[in-house]
Structure formats: C-alpha cells, structure tokens
Write an enzyme that holds these catalytic residues in place. Structure first.
Site, PDB file in Angstrom:
ATOM      1  N   PRO A 124       1.033  -1.104  -0.076  1.00 29.26           N
ATOM      2  CA  PRO A 124       0.107   0.199  -0.161  1.00 29.26           C
ATOM      3  C   PRO A 124       0.591   1.273   0.191  1.00 29.26           C
ATOM      4  CG  PRO A 124       0.042  -0.609   2.362  1.00 29.26           C
ATOM      5  CD  PRO A 124       0.910  -1.932   1.290  1.00 29.26           C
ATOM      6  N   LEU A 146       0.517   5.314  -0.080  1.00 24.01           N
ATOM      7  CA  LEU A 146      -0.595   6.970   0.131  1.00 24.01           C
ATOM      8  C   LEU A 146      -0.221   7.508  -1.796  1.00 24.01           C
ATOM      9  CD1 LEU A 146      -1.918   8.147   1.845  1.00 24.01           C
ATOM     10  CD2 LEU A 146      -0.897   9.860   2.475  1.00 24.01           C
ATOM     11  N   GLN A 180      -6.240  -1.409   2.985  1.00 28.95           N
ATOM     12  CA  GLN A 180      -5.275  -1.358   4.315  1.00 28.95           C
ATOM     13  C   GLN A 180      -6.421  -0.262   4.803  1.00 28.95           C
ATOM     14  OE1 GLN A 180      -1.297   1.156   4.557  1.00 28.95           O
ATOM     15  NE2 GLN A 180      -0.921  -0.815   5.172  1.00 28.95           N
ATOM     16  N   CYS A 197       3.048   3.023   9.287  1.00 27.72           N
ATOM     17  CA  CYS A 197       3.568   4.051   8.958  1.00 27.72           C
ATOM     18  C   CYS A 197       3.235   4.985  10.148  1.00 27.72           C
ATOM     19  CB  CYS A 197       2.412   4.607   8.819  1.00 27.72           C
ATOM     20  SG  CYS A 197       2.301   6.646   7.742  1.00 27.72           S
ATOM     21  N   GLY A 219      12.795  -2.726   0.645  1.00 26.18           N
ATOM     22  CA  GLY A 219      14.551  -2.498   0.050  1.00 26.18           C
ATOM     23  C   GLY A 219      14.269  -3.745  -0.913  1.00 26.18           C
TER      24      GLY A 219
END
EC number: 1.3.1.-
Length: 327
Positions: A17, A19, A69, A99, A212
């Site tokens: 997810p 934003l 989410q 987050c 990563g």
C-alpha cells in the site's frame, strides 16, 4: 495433462500500500501484469470511510485479489469498515501499524500503535468478529527505542493471541519523530534476519517481509525463510517487474507479460473511465514508468506528461505515446 500447481500463500507476492500511488487506476494497471499478485489499496482511515462525502471503497472487481488497508485505532469503527469492505468484495483487511508520519500519529494509528499491542489486538478481534475474510497486520520491527527483538515478539504474541494469523513485517524500525516518512523508508537499517527469526519462532503464523526488495532473485531468497514478499516502490516505478511474477513465483508455465501488452490491455478500461468523466491524467500518471530502460521510454513519458493533462485529452494520447516504444 497439466500438473496441479502447488498451493501458495495468498500473499506470496504483494504490492505494498502506497499513499497517492496505489489508487484503483494503478491497481487495475498492475493487474494486467499478474493474475496472482495480491494488490493493496492506499491506506484509508476508518473515520474517512464513515464520514466522507465520497466513496473511498470504490474499486473494480477485476482488480481482485485486493486487500483494503485501514488506518485507525477505534475497534468499533474498524469493525464497521471491515464489514463494509467485505460486502464490497475485498479479499483481505489489513491494519496499518507501520506508517510513522506525524499526521498518522496525531490520528492515533500507524506505527505508534506498536506501543499499544493490547489495543491493536482488540482492533483485530473486533474486525475478525465481523468478517470471514482474513484480517492481517502490517507493522515494523520496532519504534524509537522500543526496538529489541523481545519487544517485537511481545507485540506479535499479544496480537496473535486475539486471532491474527498473518503479519507483514517492514524490516526496519520507525522513528516517530525526527525523520520524514521518506527518511523512515531509507535511513533505519534493514534487518531481514530479524524477520526470518520471527518466522522460526512463530512457525504457525504466516509472515511476509517488506522493505528494499527489488529483484526476482531477492524475492526467491526471502521466500526460503518467510511465506511472502511485499514490494513497494520498485513495483510502481518499474512495473514491468510485475510481468515476471506469475512465472517466477507461482506457475513456471505462466507467460511473461510485457509492458506493451499491459498498456494495450488497459485501453478499454481507460476509455470506460474517460466516458465516466475521469480525467486522463489521473490514470496515466500511474503508467509513466511502464517502459523503464526500454527504447523509446523517454519519448513515451514526455508525450504523456505534456498531453495527458490537457482538456479533452482522450485515448489517442496513450495510443500515440505507445507508438514511440517498441512492442
């Protein structure tokens, strides 16, 4: 006779997810590359769903499998939203406990909830009581000075104690102050070994790893130790990677889908959205990276960037841009 494929965890490969990035248009595009990838929405807060003037849960069922989410910490609000999402056809509910942004903290959701494991457990319990689809948690390996392996295990223990069986672990800690969200994705060091250890110590849980990861080989390496891999920015910025996923991770007989094929298969969807009043730029911003490292990629990006925003821009803009790249 074709051989039966092995049964894989639903989230063996997923797109994180993100934003402003993993919108419904982005997810539809990503689905053209892979039948099996689990796709996630942007984080949507429970209050936004409950009080919004427009539909935050709108999506095309052809995007499935898709996980919603949620951001929030009110068990009753989350329960209500989870039920709505299941009714709308989502395949999974995921709670954001990772987050680190200030805005998210002020709303009492995201990574700060790692310090409130009992509350997270209550949220999960309430959501699970309302739905039959999986309820999962995405989190970090720690926050601020609460970054010991013991702290992580205590968090997992409490949340799984209320029934959560699936966790996606971003293999970095998060600093709740002093770093931007972007810096929190880059500065705290990756610790994949800690996530592997978590799977060893909680073998009955389903553990996916995030952070990563950029190549198929890296994914295969991780899948020797955990159940799933989640890829974020690399999937968005280089979506051709997704065209290899089904063959590499699910079915050796699956075709590799090229960027040209994926964009061409998007054209009917784009026309449909334009007919509903959606501006072309809202869709094509997600396909700018489709031809990364391909001949003609620069012309493709430039033409779309210079023309998709114009009033009345239509499908011919994408078709012309597509002519600049080799099929």
């Amino acid at each position: 006779m074709p051989q039966n494929l092995p049964h894989f965890y639903r989230g063996r490969f997923s797109v994180a997810p993100m934003l402003d990035w993993t919108t419904r248009h982005c997810r539809y595009f990503h689905r053209q590359f892979s039948k099996h990838a689990l796709l996630y929405t942007e984080m949507v807060t429970a209050p936004a769903i409950i009080h919004a003037k427009y539909d935050h849960l709108d999506f095309d069922l052809q995007e499935n499998p898709v996980a919603l989410q949620l951001g929030g910490s009110d068990p009753e609000q989350l329960k209500y939203c989870a039920k709505l999402a299941e009714e709308r056809g989502y395949h999974e509910i995921n709670l954001n406990v990772g987050c680190p942004s200030d805005r998210v903290q002020n709303g009492m959701f995201g990574a700060c909830l790692m310090a409130k494991a009992d509350l997270v457990a209550d949220c999960v319990e309430q959501m699970q009581s309302a739905v039959k689809i999986p309820v999962t948690v995405k989190t970090r390996i720690g926050i601020d000075e609460l970054d010991s392996y013991e702290f992580l295990c205590d968090f997992i223990e409490k949340v799984q104690g209320k029934g959560c069986q699936e966790f996606i672990i971003h293999a970095r800690k998060a600093w709740l102050s002093g770093l931007s969200p972007k810096e929190n994705r880059e500065i705290p060091p990756l610790d994949y070994i800690r996530v592997y250890q978590l799977k060893r110590d909680f073998p009955h849980l389903t553990i996916a790893i995030n952070g990563g990861i950029k190549t198929i080989e890296e994914m295969k390496q991780h899948l020797q130790y955990v159940d799933g891999v989640m890829v974020g920015r690399e999937a968005y910025q280089n979506p051709s990677l997704l065209g290899q996923i089904d063959q590499a991770l699910f079915d050796p007989n699956a075709p590799i889908v090229t960027a040209h094929e994926a964009v061409e298969s998007m054209l009917p969807y784009i026309e449909q959205q334009l007919s509903q009043g959606i501006h072309l730029n809202h869709i094509v911003r997600h396909i700018l990276g489709a031809f990364q490292n391909c001949k003609g990629a620069r012309q493709w990006r430039r033409y779309l960037s210079e023309n998709a925003f114009k009033q009345g821009a239509g499908i011919e803009v994408v078709e012309t841009a597509l002519s600049f790249v080799e099929s």
